[in-house]
Design a protein around this motif. Structure first.
Motif, PDB file in Angstrom:
ATOM      1  N   SER A 162       0.827  -1.230  -0.044  1.00  0.00           N
ATOM      2  CA  SER A 162       0.007   0.093   0.044  1.00  0.00           C
ATOM      3  C   SER A 162       0.865   1.399   0.263  1.00  0.00           C
ATOM      4  O   SER A 162       2.094   1.324   0.234  1.00  0.00           O
ATOM      5  CB  SER A 162      -1.058   0.037   1.173  1.00  0.00           C
ATOM      6  OG  SER A 162      -0.355   0.071   2.298  1.00  0.00           O
ATOM      7  N   SER A 164       1.404   5.138   1.487  1.00  0.00           N
ATOM      8  CA  SER A 164       0.953   5.999   2.741  1.00  0.00           C
ATOM      9  C   SER A 164       1.815   7.282   2.329  1.00  0.00           C
ATOM     10  O   SER A 164       2.639   7.360   1.461  1.00  0.00           O
ATOM     11  CB  SER A 164       1.167   5.343   3.935  1.00  0.00           C
ATOM     12  OG  SER A 164       2.275   5.080   4.288  1.00  0.00           O
ATOM     13  N   ARG A 185      -7.809   0.369   5.427  1.00  0.00           N
ATOM     14  CA  ARG A 185      -7.282   1.961   5.623  1.00  0.00           C
ATOM     15  C   ARG A 185      -8.404   2.790   5.180  1.00  0.00           C
ATOM     16  O   ARG A 185      -9.227   2.461   4.262  1.00  0.00           O
ATOM     17  CB  ARG A 185      -6.132   2.117   4.322  1.00  0.00           C
ATOM     18  CG  ARG A 185      -5.094   1.041   4.945  1.00  0.00           C
ATOM     19  CD  ARG A 185      -3.888   1.237   4.185  1.00  0.00           C
ATOM     20  NE  ARG A 185      -3.318   2.658   4.295  1.00  0.00           N
ATOM     21  CZ  ARG A 185      -2.349   2.881   3.547  1.00  0.00           C
ATOM     22  NH1 ARG A 185      -1.688   2.363   2.683  1.00  0.00           N
ATOM     23  NH2 ARG A 185      -2.011   4.242   3.798  1.00  0.00           N
ATOM     24  N   GLU A 186      -8.443   4.038   5.808  1.00  0.00           N
ATOM     25  CA  GLU A 186      -9.573   4.975   5.632  1.00  0.00           C
ATOM     26  C   GLU A 186      -9.024   6.167   5.370  1.00  0.00           C
ATOM     27  O   GLU A 186      -8.690   6.609   6.490  1.00  0.00           O
ATOM     28  CB  GLU A 186     -10.768   4.734   6.365  1.00  0.00           C
ATOM     29  CG  GLU A 186     -12.120   5.502   6.155  1.00  0.00           C
ATOM     30  CD  GLU A 186     -13.210   4.950   6.401  1.00  0.00           C
ATOM     31  OE1 GLU A 186     -14.373   5.209   5.931  1.00  0.00           O
ATOM     32  OE2 GLU A 186     -13.175   4.318   7.710  1.00  0.00           O
ATOM     33  N   SER A 187      -9.575   6.960   4.504  1.00  0.00           N
ATOM     34  CA  SER A 187      -9.106   8.506   4.189  1.00  0.00           C
ATOM     35  C   SER A 187     -10.509   9.086   4.687  1.00  0.00           C
ATOM     36  O   SER A 187     -11.323   9.022   3.900  1.00  0.00           O
ATOM     37  CB  SER A 187      -8.658   8.903   3.053  1.00  0.00           C
ATOM     38  OG  SER A 187      -8.352  10.448   3.033  1.00  0.00           O
ATOM     39  N   SER A 192      -8.537  12.334  -1.161  1.00  0.00           N
ATOM     40  CA  SER A 192      -7.840  11.123  -1.188  1.00  0.00           C
ATOM     41  C   SER A 192      -6.822  11.017  -0.395  1.00  0.00           C
ATOM     42  O   SER A 192      -6.632  10.014   0.151  1.00  0.00           O
ATOM     43  CB  SER A 192      -7.460  10.695  -2.932  1.00  0.00           C
ATOM     44  OG  SER A 192      -6.924  11.874  -3.521  1.00  0.00           O
ATOM     45  N   GLU A 195      -2.066  10.658   3.118  1.00  0.00           N
ATOM     46  CA  GLU A 195      -2.012   9.739   4.037  1.00  0.00           C
ATOM     47  C   GLU A 195      -2.135   8.179   3.717  1.00  0.00           C
ATOM     48  O   GLU A 195      -1.747   7.294   3.694  1.00  0.00           O
ATOM     49  CB  GLU A 195      -2.989   9.806   5.416  1.00  0.00           C
ATOM     50  CG  GLU A 195      -2.552  11.160   6.062  1.00  0.00           C
ATOM     51  CD  GLU A 195      -3.429  12.337   5.493  1.00  0.00           C
ATOM     52  OE1 GLU A 195      -3.377  13.455   5.667  1.00  0.00           O
ATOM     53  OE2 GLU A 195      -4.171  12.042   4.494  1.00  0.00           O
ATOM     54  N   HIS A 196      -3.065   8.325   2.829  1.00  0.00           N
ATOM     55  CA  HIS A 196      -3.770   6.882   2.235  1.00  0.00           C
ATOM     56  C   HIS A 196      -3.843   7.123   0.843  1.00  0.00           C
ATOM     57  O   HIS A 196      -5.231   7.188   0.595  1.00  0.00           O
ATOM     58  CB  HIS A 196      -4.938   6.382   3.022  1.00  0.00           C
ATOM     59  CG  HIS A 196      -4.807   6.440   4.641  1.00  0.00           C
ATOM     60  ND1 HIS A 196      -3.985   5.631   4.991  1.00  0.00           N
ATOM     61  CD2 HIS A 196      -5.418   6.927   5.439  1.00  0.00           C
ATOM     62  CE1 HIS A 196      -3.982   5.713   6.529  1.00  0.00           C
ATOM     63  NE2 HIS A 196      -4.889   6.512   6.761  1.00  0.00           N
ATOM     64  N   PRO A 198      -5.398   5.753  -2.523  1.00  0.00           N
ATOM     65  CA  PRO A 198      -6.471   4.912  -2.845  1.00  0.00           C
ATOM     66  C   PRO A 198      -5.985   3.605  -3.750  1.00  0.00           C
ATOM     67  O   PRO A 198      -6.457   3.501  -4.981  1.00  0.00           O
ATOM     68  CB  PRO A 198      -7.601   5.630  -3.381  1.00  0.00           C
ATOM     69  CG  PRO A 198      -6.990   6.886  -4.057  1.00  0.00           C
ATOM     70  CD  PRO A 198      -5.857   7.039  -3.131  1.00  0.00           C
ATOM     71  N   ARG A 226     -12.348   4.067   1.611  1.00  0.00           N
ATOM     72  CA  ARG A 226     -12.129   2.966   2.598  1.00  0.00           C
ATOM     73  C   ARG A 226     -11.589   1.651   1.857  1.00  0.00           C
ATOM     74  O   ARG A 226     -12.128   1.435   0.612  1.00  0.00           O
ATOM     75  CB  ARG A 226     -13.412   2.662   3.455  1.00  0.00           C
ATOM     76  CG  ARG A 226     -13.350   1.653   4.556  1.00  0.00           C
ATOM     77  CD  ARG A 226     -14.313   1.407   5.154  1.00  0.00           C
ATOM     78  NE  ARG A 226     -14.319   0.745   6.450  1.00  0.00           N
ATOM     79  CZ  ARG A 226     -15.294  -0.237   6.858  1.00  0.00           C
ATOM     80  NH1 ARG A 226     -15.944  -0.693   6.058  1.00  0.00           N
ATOM     81  NH2 ARG A 226     -15.108  -0.688   8.181  1.00  0.00           N
TER      82      ARG A 226
END
Length: 696
Positions: A162, A164, A185-187, A192, A195-196, A198, A226
């Motif tokens: 992933s 980040s 993981r959820e922003s 978007s 941090e995360h 998609p 998410r």
């Protein structure tokens, strides 16, 4: 099994199968199967055993796993009726529409008045699958969660990759082990997010950048997302993507996920990367002048910040032009009473103190230099200290006593009057001046996660593009805080990071290349002393890092020495000479046996030429450089390879390496199996190696 469907593109096969009239599940996704395969037999072979301590069967891991089917993991839909009662739908088959490499499936629960649709489309020239889901209700429902059609994850995998990050540190690739239970993981920032990102890539065991099997996913939505990657007690694995939970704030009759883009690769991580790069460039982004080469960019932000002075700006533009720039972008500080970041957002009228005659003097000067002119906006935001907020405090999203971010609030884009005001304000400037570029910024999180905000921002972008089709738009959100295939349906360039630190940029660009092509990825030559890290890099290093993507400058050209200016002009000219094929080529991450070396290869679409950037980030553990293997070359062709910047060989490199003095001619097979021996390199330096296929 009563229903089976398969989609093929010559590279991969996707097979869906349903038990009776239940929702189908993906029973196969991978390398192409024989056309004669019997789907019913495959469905039967897909069934797994069950034993003690379990249900008397395995509930299907369907496109939308249902709690009503005793599914033991996370369901694909969670909703309530208007009174708040939880709904557990039992969807049953209604219809299927099979088109050319496309499929639409409809299922319903008549008792609850719910209809579910799953859509799939294959794009043979990229190998990408796009898929999305909708739910329609006869009576309003409150949506908590709706996943795009759910995919199984491979059993032959021990990790998932992933991305980040944070401000000035975006697109960091993380390896997360598969374990029993859920990785989520959820922003929830309303974008978007730094941090995360998609996206998710699941490599099978032994997969590298250049070899092995991998499965890639990207959710094309800018409003927070998410992701669930879950290993069930029976060992099966599922991947779900959707909008952030509870981001639909009102009850409704129709809900739709964004598109989930999925790809299978048997060429390592690069197979996923190339599919994403090509699909974004060729099927999503629409350039105003697609036949024109990507112009070398100049942005004045790190030269002047808020200190706007017309003669100074004219001088900077002239010097930028002399260095090779073809576009000049006037950044923050030209409007309202904007002397710092505490005021005037929303007041999109020219500051008469700084520009008593409007923007004409600077725009006309730039156009006279035969450069494009661009302008910075942050349309979705407002400062409490602004004329707009004082007139319309009710236009701000969220409570009045909310915590500010960067001294600003967010405008409620779902209000029609907000969209009209912004369209009129921005449109007036685009009408009055020869502006061909907008830098569209978004510098704070939303106070609440609200999907309507994203849809309304998309609508404003679409409205402006329809009215001013010649204008290109860059998406920026404190750098890389809003980068995804959703926003790129409306924009043509991304500002990958606010960091112009060339070493950090190298890492950020390398991670982003798993999804983004060079044509849309802005990269700038920053100041000698980096403003975000305090580090100093020589011009060669800074310029070669920027030349790997859509090249630009973002420093004060008046600080350059004669030697620095000459080096920048030379590398900029190299970029111009090569940008056409690079913009349409593939970025391939190379496997390096030396962890201090970050290497990538850009390969022309027809395989006729390439350039390798071997970036020495730090000191190597061993004395000599390890051979660097290339990838995706024609193994039977002979390539002429030369070290472009051999004049930068360090005095500590004392050997008689071939590339230090002459061209190498070798087969693609040799270059991929043996690799290149490169000279000794000091930290924060790059070797640039060009290759071209020779006629046979």
């Amino acid at each position: 099994m009563s229903n089976c469907w398969r989609l093929d593109d010559g590279h991969q096969t996707l097979v869906l199968a349903a038990t009776d009239d239940l929702l189908p599940q993906v029973i196969y996704w991978g390398q192409a199967l024989l056309g004669s395969e019997d789907c019913d037999d495959l469905a039967a072979a897909h069934k797994q055993d069950f034993t003690g301590g379990m249900l008397d069967g395995n509930p299907d891991l369907s496109l939308c796993p249902e709690a009503s089917q005793s599914f033991p993991g996370q369901p694909g839909l969670r909703c309530r009726d208007a009174q708040g009662a939880v709904l557990h739908p039992k969807f049953r088959f209604v219809s299927a529409e099979k088109g050319w490499q496309a499929l639409a499936l409809t299922y319903s629960d008549p008792k609850l008045g719910l209809t579910y649709q799953a859509h799939f489309a294959l794009t043979p020239d990229t190998g990408l699958i796009s898929t999305w889901a909708t739910v329609t209700a006869t009576n309003p429902i409150l949506l908590h969660w709706l996943a795009a059609p759910v995919f199984p994850a491979p059993h032959y995998s021990t990790e998932m990759l992933s991305l980040s990050g944070s401000w000035i540190g975006e697109f960091q690739v993380n390896s997360v082990p598969w374990t029993a239970g859920m990785h989520m993981r959820e922003s929830r920032t309303g974008r978007s997010g730094h941090e995360h990102f998609p996206g998710l890539i699941i490599p099978e065991c032994g997969t590298s950048n250049t070899a092995g099997k991998a499965y890639g996913f990207h959710y094309g939505w800018s409003g927070g997302h998410r992701m669930i990657a879950e290993e069930l007690p029976d060992g099966r694995r599922q991947v779900q993507f959707g909008n952030a939970t509870d981001s639909e704030l009102t009850a409704g009759l129709h809900f739709e996920t964004a598109k989930l883009y999925a790809v299978f690769s048997d060429h390592g991580l690069n197979g996923c990367a190339v599919a994403f790069q090509r699909y974004l460039r060729d099927h999503i982004v629409t350039f105003p002048q697609s036949a024109q080469p990507r112009p070398v960019h100049y942005n004045c932000w790190e030269a002047i910040y808020f200190d706007h002075d017309i003669p100074v700006l004219q001088d900077i533009a002239s010097q930028a032009k002399a260095l090779g720039a073809e576009r000049f972008v006037l950044d923050d500080g030209w409007f309202g009473q904007r002397d710092d970041d505490t005021s005037s957002l929303g007041d999109w009228q020219i500051d008469p103190r700084k520009y008593p005659d409007g923007l004409g003097p600077i725009v006309d000067h730039v156009i006279a230099l035969e450069m494009q002119f661009g302008l910075w906006f942050e349309p979705e935001m407002v400062n409490p200290d602004s004329a707009l907020y004082r007139a319309h405090p009710d236009w701000a999203l969220g409570p009045k006593d909310q915590l500010l971010g960067r001294q600003q609030m967010v405008l409620n884009m779902a209000l029609p009057q907000v969209g009209d005001y912004l369209f009129d304000s921005i449109g007036a400037l685009l009408h009055d001046y020869d502006i061909s570029y907008i830098k569209w910024d978004h510098n704070r999180n939303l106070p609440i996660s609200d999907a309507a905000q994203t849809r309304s921002s998309y609508a404003l972008l679409a409205r402006l593009r329809a009215a001013f089709p010649h204008v290109e738009i860059e998406t920026c959100a404190s750098g890389g805080g809003r980068i995804d295939f959703g926003i790129l349906q409306h924009t043509q360039r991304v500002w990958l990071s606010d960091s112009n630190d060339a070493l950090e940029r190298s890492r950020i660009q390398h991670g982003a290349a798993l999804f983004l092509p060079s044509a849309v990825t802005g990269s700038h030559v920053g100041p000698r002393l980096c403003h975000t890290s305090g580090r100093t890099f020589d011009m060669q290093y800074r310029a070669w890092v920027a030349a790997q993507r859509h090249m630009g400058f973002e420093m004060d050209p008046r600080e350059l020495t004669e030697i620095e200016a000459l080096a920048l002009k030379d590398i900029t000219q190299w970029y111009k000479d090569n940008r056409a094929w690079m913009a349409n080529g593939d970025i391939l991450r190379l496997d390096s046996a030396d962890p201090s070396v970050l290497a990538e290869m850009q390969l022309a679409r027809d395989g006729s030429r390439f350039v390798v950037f071997s970036n020495q980030l730090d000191s190597s553990a061993q004395i000599n450089s390890r051979p660097l293997r290339l990838t995706q070359l024609d193994p039977n062709a002979i390539f002429a390879v030369h070290l472009l910047n051999r004049d930068k060989v360090h005095p500590l490199s004392r050997g008689n390496l071939l590339l230090k003095s002459q061209e190498l001619q070798a087969s693609g097979a040799w270059l991929m199996a043996q690799g290149l021996n490169l000279p000794y390199a000091v930290p924060s330096s790059i070797w640039v190696i060009e290759g071209r296929k020779l006629s046979l």
